[in-house]
Design a protein around this motif. Structure first.
Motif, PDB file in Angstrom:
ATOM      1  N   ARG A   4       0.385  -1.278  -0.064  1.00  0.00           N
ATOM      2  CA  ARG A   4       0.266  -0.180   0.019  1.00  0.00           C
ATOM      3  C   ARG A   4       0.390   1.027   0.077  1.00  0.00           C
ATOM      4  N   ASP A   9      -1.733   7.296  -3.834  1.00  0.00           N
ATOM      5  CA  ASP A   9      -2.431   7.561  -2.996  1.00  0.00           C
ATOM      6  C   ASP A   9      -3.602   8.429  -3.271  1.00  0.00           C
ATOM      7  N   GLY A 108      -4.655  -1.738  -1.501  1.00  0.00           N
ATOM      8  CA  GLY A 108      -4.337  -0.677  -1.535  1.00  0.00           C
ATOM      9  C   GLY A 108      -4.983  -0.179  -2.793  1.00  0.00           C
TER      10      GLY A 108
END
Length: 213
Positions: A4, A9, A108
Motif C-alpha cells: 500500500r 494514493d 490499496g
C-alpha cells in the motif's frame, strides 16, 4: 502495508490477478485497462499474481515468480507495479472473485479486472463449466459499492495479422484474420524447443520456462 505504501494514493490503482505466466495478451489486457472510462487520469496497474500451489498441471509458483521478475525488467513500464500474493486459487467461481476484490482493496487497489469465468471450474459429472461465463462479473458489479472496489471488465482480445491485438468484436467487424495458439500447443512447442511466436509470448518469459522445464 508495504505494498500500500508503494502505490500512489492520489490516482486509481487497477489490480490484475492471474495464476499463470503473463503472456502478450495478458499484458495488452491490463495495460489497456488503464484506458477504460472507469479509470481516472494517471491510473496505474498492480499486477498481483497468486504464487501459491495450484493445480497439478500448473507451472510451479517459484517458476512463475521468475517469469514475472524478468518481464518486469523487460517492460519497465512506470505505470505497471508488480507484487506477489502467497495464495492458492480455490477455483470457487464468483465467491472467490469477491474474495479477490476484498484482498486487493486491502492492498490499496481501487479497481479490479474481472475476467470471463474468473476462478471457474468444471462439473465433475458433465465436464461442463460449473459457473456461467459472466457470473463473477455480475456478482462483482452487484456488490461493488458495498465493497468499495470498482470491477473493470476484461477485454476479449485476439491477435490479428493486420492490426495486432484488437477486441474480438473489432476483428469480426473488420474481417481480420485471427491467429491462435492454444495452451496445449504452446506447452508442446516449449518442450520440443520450437520457436514461440513473439506475438504470443515474451522472449524473456519463454527463456525462463525453458530453463525450468
Amino acid at each position: 502495508a508495504e505494498v500500500r505504501e508503494s502505490l500512489p494514493d492520489d490516482v486509481d490503482v487497477v489490480a490484475f490477478q492471474c495464476r499463470n505466466p503473463v503472456h502478450r495478451a495478458h499484458y495488452e489486457l491490463f495495460t489497456r485497462a488503464l484506458d477504460d472510462p472507469l479509470i481516472g487520469e494517471g491510473g496505474v496497474v498492480l499486477v498481483h499474481p497468486t504464487c501459491g500451489p495450484t493445480q497439478a498441471d500448473d507451472i510451479p509458483g517459484n517458476v512463475r515468480y521468475k517469469t514475472y521478475e524478468v518481464l518486469k525488467e523487460e517492460t519497465a513500464n512506470p505505470r505497471v507495479n508488480w507484487e506477489y500474493l502467497p495464495y492458492s486459487m480455490h477455483m470457487a467461481g464468483p465467491r472467490e472473485a469477491i474474495q479477490h476484490m476484498i484482498i486487493r482493496k486491502n492492498f490499496g487497489c481501487t479497481h479490479f479486472i474481472i475476467g470471463r469465468d474468473m476462478a471457474g471450474s468444471k462439473s465433475s459429472v458433465t465436464g461442463e463449466d460449473f459457473y456461467g461465463a459472466y457470473d463473477a462479473q455480475d456478482i462483482a458489479n452487484a456488490n461493488a459499492e458495498k465493497l468499495g472496489v470498482t470491477p473493470v471488465p476484461s477485454l476479449n482480445l485476439v491477435y490479428t495479422e493486420g492490426e495486432g491485438y484488437v477486441t474480438a468484436d473489432a476483428a469480426k467487424e473488420k474481417g481480420l484474420e485471427i491467429k491462435k495458439l492454444s495452451g496445449t500447443k504452446f506447452r508442446k512447442m516449449l518442450r520440443g524447443g520450437e520457436d514461440i511466436p513473439e506475438w504470443f509470448a515474451f522472449k524473456s518469459v519463454v527463456s525462463v520456462l525453458r530453463e525450468n522445464q
